[in-house]
Design a protein around this motif. Structure first.
Motif, PDB file in Angstrom:
ATOM      1  N   ILE A 141       0.888  -1.256  -0.135  1.00  0.00           N
ATOM      2  CA  ILE A 141       0.027  -0.065  -0.052  1.00  0.00           C
ATOM      3  C   ILE A 141       0.820   1.265   0.058  1.00  0.00           C
ATOM      4  O   ILE A 141       0.516   2.148  -0.761  1.00  0.00           O
ATOM      5  CB  ILE A 141      -1.063   0.263   1.131  1.00  0.00           C
ATOM      6  CG1 ILE A 141      -1.936  -1.091   1.117  1.00  0.00           C
ATOM      7  CG2 ILE A 141      -1.726   1.273   1.382  1.00  0.00           C
ATOM      8  CD1 ILE A 141      -2.797  -1.368   2.247  1.00  0.00           C
ATOM      9  N   ALA A 142       2.196   1.265   0.705  1.00  0.00           N
ATOM     10  CA  ALA A 142       2.897   2.395   0.943  1.00  0.00           C
ATOM     11  C   ALA A 142       3.411   2.632  -0.606  1.00  0.00           C
ATOM     12  O   ALA A 142       3.585   3.710  -0.903  1.00  0.00           O
ATOM     13  CB  ALA A 142       3.932   2.156   2.013  1.00  0.00           C
ATOM     14  N   VAL A 143       3.950   1.669  -1.226  1.00  0.00           N
ATOM     15  CA  VAL A 143       4.794   1.898  -2.171  1.00  0.00           C
ATOM     16  C   VAL A 143       3.698   2.303  -3.378  1.00  0.00           C
ATOM     17  O   VAL A 143       3.991   3.122  -4.248  1.00  0.00           O
ATOM     18  CB  VAL A 143       5.280   0.312  -2.695  1.00  0.00           C
ATOM     19  CG1 VAL A 143       6.046   0.740  -4.334  1.00  0.00           C
ATOM     20  CG2 VAL A 143       6.590   0.091  -1.846  1.00  0.00           C
ATOM     21  N   TYR A 144       2.684   1.581  -3.395  1.00  0.00           N
ATOM     22  CA  TYR A 144       1.470   1.974  -4.280  1.00  0.00           C
ATOM     23  C   TYR A 144       1.259   3.480  -4.251  1.00  0.00           C
ATOM     24  O   TYR A 144       1.087   4.203  -5.174  1.00  0.00           O
ATOM     25  CB  TYR A 144       0.253   1.106  -4.348  1.00  0.00           C
ATOM     26  CG  TYR A 144      -0.890   1.432  -5.167  1.00  0.00           C
ATOM     27  CD1 TYR A 144      -1.015   0.800  -6.220  1.00  0.00           C
ATOM     28  CD2 TYR A 144      -1.957   2.404  -4.716  1.00  0.00           C
ATOM     29  CE1 TYR A 144      -1.800   1.110  -7.062  1.00  0.00           C
ATOM     30  CE2 TYR A 144      -2.903   2.684  -5.679  1.00  0.00           C
ATOM     31  CZ  TYR A 144      -2.999   1.866  -6.802  1.00  0.00           C
ATOM     32  OH  TYR A 144      -3.978   2.113  -7.884  1.00  0.00           O
ATOM     33  N   GLY A 145       0.816   4.037  -3.020  1.00  0.00           N
ATOM     34  CA  GLY A 145       0.704   5.436  -2.669  1.00  0.00           C
ATOM     35  C   GLY A 145       1.863   6.260  -3.251  1.00  0.00           C
ATOM     36  O   GLY A 145       1.526   7.407  -3.830  1.00  0.00           O
ATOM     37  N   LEU A 146       3.021   5.942  -2.741  1.00  0.00           N
ATOM     38  CA  LEU A 146       4.099   6.914  -2.933  1.00  0.00           C
ATOM     39  C   LEU A 146       4.761   7.146  -4.099  1.00  0.00           C
ATOM     40  O   LEU A 146       5.180   7.928  -4.788  1.00  0.00           O
ATOM     41  CB  LEU A 146       5.295   6.463  -1.913  1.00  0.00           C
ATOM     42  CG  LEU A 146       4.878   6.690  -0.488  1.00  0.00           C
ATOM     43  CD1 LEU A 146       6.170   6.404   0.669  1.00  0.00           C
ATOM     44  CD2 LEU A 146       4.765   8.185  -0.283  1.00  0.00           C
ATOM     45  N   ALA A 182       3.204   4.849  -7.227  1.00  0.00           N
ATOM     46  CA  ALA A 182       2.126   4.950  -8.415  1.00  0.00           C
ATOM     47  C   ALA A 182       1.130   6.015  -8.383  1.00  0.00           C
ATOM     48  O   ALA A 182       0.546   6.563  -9.363  1.00  0.00           O
ATOM     49  CB  ALA A 182       1.062   3.692  -8.265  1.00  0.00           C
ATOM     50  N   VAL A 183       0.900   6.557  -7.271  1.00  0.00           N
ATOM     51  CA  VAL A 183       0.119   7.804  -6.962  1.00  0.00           C
ATOM     52  C   VAL A 183       1.027   9.250  -6.943  1.00  0.00           C
ATOM     53  O   VAL A 183       0.798   9.923  -7.995  1.00  0.00           O
ATOM     54  CB  VAL A 183      -0.783   7.641  -5.864  1.00  0.00           C
ATOM     55  CG1 VAL A 183      -1.679   8.962  -5.715  1.00  0.00           C
ATOM     56  CG2 VAL A 183      -1.648   6.423  -6.128  1.00  0.00           C
ATOM     57  N   ALA A 184       1.704   9.308  -5.963  1.00  0.00           N
ATOM     58  CA  ALA A 184       2.198  10.667  -5.443  1.00  0.00           C
ATOM     59  C   ALA A 184       3.523  10.872  -6.631  1.00  0.00           C
ATOM     60  O   ALA A 184       3.763  11.782  -7.183  1.00  0.00           O
ATOM     61  CB  ALA A 184       2.674  10.965  -4.278  1.00  0.00           C
ATOM     62  N   GLY A 185       4.364   9.728  -6.692  1.00  0.00           N
ATOM     63  CA  GLY A 185       5.466   9.784  -7.461  1.00  0.00           C
ATOM     64  C   GLY A 185       5.440  10.227  -8.886  1.00  0.00           C
ATOM     65  O   GLY A 185       5.952  11.040  -9.648  1.00  0.00           O
ATOM     66  N   THR A 186       4.281   9.337  -9.557  1.00  0.00           N
ATOM     67  CA  THR A 186       4.086   9.801 -10.896  1.00  0.00           C
ATOM     68  C   THR A 186       3.749  11.334 -11.190  1.00  0.00           C
ATOM     69  O   THR A 186       3.921  11.618 -12.126  1.00  0.00           O
ATOM     70  CB  THR A 186       2.775   8.767 -11.604  1.00  0.00           C
ATOM     71  OG1 THR A 186       3.333   7.359 -11.055  1.00  0.00           O
ATOM     72  CG2 THR A 186       2.656   8.768 -12.858  1.00  0.00           C
ATOM     73  N   GLN A 187       2.684  11.480 -10.316  1.00  0.00           N
ATOM     74  CA  GLN A 187       2.140  13.058 -10.396  1.00  0.00           C
ATOM     75  C   GLN A 187       3.307  13.986 -10.447  1.00  0.00           C
ATOM     76  O   GLN A 187       3.448  15.030 -10.972  1.00  0.00           O
ATOM     77  CB  GLN A 187       1.134  13.276  -9.497  1.00  0.00           C
ATOM     78  CG  GLN A 187      -0.202  12.260  -9.551  1.00  0.00           C
ATOM     79  CD  GLN A 187      -0.961  12.627 -10.928  1.00  0.00           C
ATOM     80  OE1 GLN A 187      -0.734  13.928 -11.430  1.00  0.00           O
ATOM     81  NE2 GLN A 187      -1.644  11.708 -11.437  1.00  0.00           N
ATOM     82  N   LEU A 188       4.393  13.781  -9.256  1.00  0.00           N
ATOM     83  CA  LEU A 188       5.308  14.771  -8.953  1.00  0.00           C
ATOM     84  C   LEU A 188       6.306  14.588 -10.238  1.00  0.00           C
ATOM     85  O   LEU A 188       6.715  15.799 -10.671  1.00  0.00           O
ATOM     86  CB  LEU A 188       5.968  14.502  -7.618  1.00  0.00           C
ATOM     87  CG  LEU A 188       5.402  14.704  -6.390  1.00  0.00           C
ATOM     88  CD1 LEU A 188       6.213  14.095  -5.370  1.00  0.00           C
ATOM     89  CD2 LEU A 188       5.072  16.322  -6.191  1.00  0.00           C
ATOM     90  N   ALA A 189       6.500  13.513 -10.547  1.00  0.00           N
ATOM     91  CA  ALA A 189       7.501  13.442 -11.792  1.00  0.00           C
ATOM     92  C   ALA A 189       6.758  13.979 -13.017  1.00  0.00           C
ATOM     93  O   ALA A 189       7.781  14.811 -13.542  1.00  0.00           O
ATOM     94  CB  ALA A 189       7.848  11.925 -12.158  1.00  0.00           C
ATOM     95  N   GLY A 238      -3.613   3.889  -0.671  1.00  0.00           N
ATOM     96  CA  GLY A 238      -2.650   4.418  -1.679  1.00  0.00           C
ATOM     97  C   GLY A 238      -2.986   5.649  -1.861  1.00  0.00           C
ATOM     98  O   GLY A 238      -2.006   6.685  -1.841  1.00  0.00           O
ATOM     99  N   LEU A 239      -4.390   6.107  -2.098  1.00  0.00           N
ATOM    100  CA  LEU A 239      -4.767   7.431  -2.236  1.00  0.00           C
ATOM    101  C   LEU A 239      -4.303   8.228  -1.286  1.00  0.00           C
ATOM    102  O   LEU A 239      -3.900   9.634  -1.286  1.00  0.00           O
ATOM    103  CB  LEU A 239      -6.038   7.600  -2.625  1.00  0.00           C
ATOM    104  CG  LEU A 239      -6.443   6.949  -4.191  1.00  0.00           C
ATOM    105  CD1 LEU A 239      -8.017   6.777  -4.241  1.00  0.00           C
ATOM    106  CD2 LEU A 239      -6.111   8.068  -5.170  1.00  0.00           C
TER     107      LEU A 239
END
Length: 312
Positions: free
Chosen positions: A82-87, A89-96, A197-198
């Protein structure tokens, strides 16, 4: 008889998975036009995404708690997922993505991000020895060709090395989304993975904003679309409930039913959906070449589906 039953079950699974994938891609595609309206009203891109995923988390957390039925051991066993998914797949992709578009044209950044299905194919081949079929390769080529035609690259292909590095990071994040969505021991409900994740991703984006990595600012100005004007809260609500909560839950379901490879290629339909919604909400009429690209994407997805079916 057993073979016929198996074939029927496979076809039913494919049908359900494709429905979920199309719903997910269509819902994700709506997010761009809605976000554009908010950004035109004075919102920063990071604020739009942070509010979007946090509203979705608020919607999904109560459902996730009901599905858990107090089984906190299940949550602890899957905490790292869940942590990897959130950081990632969700946050990391958007920040990048936000950082990428600050160094290169949006169309170029999107084109690079949506090569993620190729990364998924490569990962499954190298890590799990799942060699793609000829139909899968042909479908991939058609889909990527269609993607090139759909995305507007008239702003040029110039990009800095820093921007390219950020764009490649979006590929990693997008590929991780499909791979992690299909992951699990079969006991973790998709809604629990999406909600956790969200929530983690949204808090991660707020932390990034507080650290000055991305700008966070919002307004209560009316939001103007092509044929109507609405209050700010309506696009925010739609972004959270439809383009995030619904999108991520159905996306996880699609990845589990179809596998990460087919689900990732079906996800290319998001670009076609975004084109359609931009036409309806923003008055951005697609060019004939973009419609041709959309047809190629659909053809590519069908080809990949046939290739995946032959491996069952």
């Amino acid at each position: 008889m057993a073979t016929m039953t198996h074939d029927t079950a496979v076809q039913r699974r494919l049908r359900s998975g494709l429905i979920c994938a199309v719903v997910s891609a269509s819902s994700f595609g709506l997010s761009g036009p809605l976000a554009r309206g908010l950004m035109n009203a004075g919102w920063s891109a990071a604020s739009v995404v942070a509010v979007r995923v946090l509203v979705a988390a608020v919607v999904l957390v109560p459902i996730a708690l009901i599905q858990l039925r107090g089984d906190w051991q299940l949550l602890r066993r899957n905490a790292s997922l869940i942590a990897v998914y959130g950081l990632v797949a969700v946050a990391g992709t958007q920040l990048a993505y936000f950082n990428a578009v600050s160094y290169m044209p949006v169309g170029v950044a999107l084109l690079i991000e949506f090569t993620a299905p190729i990364a998924v194919v490569g990962w499954l081949w190298l890590r799990h020895d799942q060699r793609p079929t000829g139909a899968t390769v042909a479908g991939a080529m058609l889909g990527i060709t269609g993607l090139v035609l759909v995305i507007d690259l008239r702003s040029g292909l110039s990009a800095s090395w820093v921007g390219m590095a950020w764009a490649l990071a979006t590929v990693v994040g997008a590929a991780a989304y499909f791979i992690l969505s299909a992951h699990g021991d079969g006991t973790l409900p998709g809604t629990v993975l999406a909600a956790g994740g969200l929530l983690i991703g949204g808090l991660g984006l707020l932390a990034a904003g507080a650290a000055g990595i991305v700008p966070l600012h919002a307004t209560t100005n009316p939001v103007v679309f092509q044929d109507f004007t609405t209050s700010w809260w309506l696009p925010v609500l739609l972004l959270g409930v439809v383009t995030a909560a619904l999108s991520y839950v159905t996306g996880i379901a699609a990845s589990r039913l179809l596998g990460s490879r087919l689900a990732s290629f079906t996800g290319l339909l998001e670009v076609l959906a975004a084109l359609t919604f931009a036409w309806a909400l923003l008055g951005e009429t697609p060019h004939p070449i973009q419609l041709l690209g959309g047809a190629l994407i659909l053809t590519g997805v069908i080809a990949v589906r046939r290739g995946e079916t032959t491996t069952d």
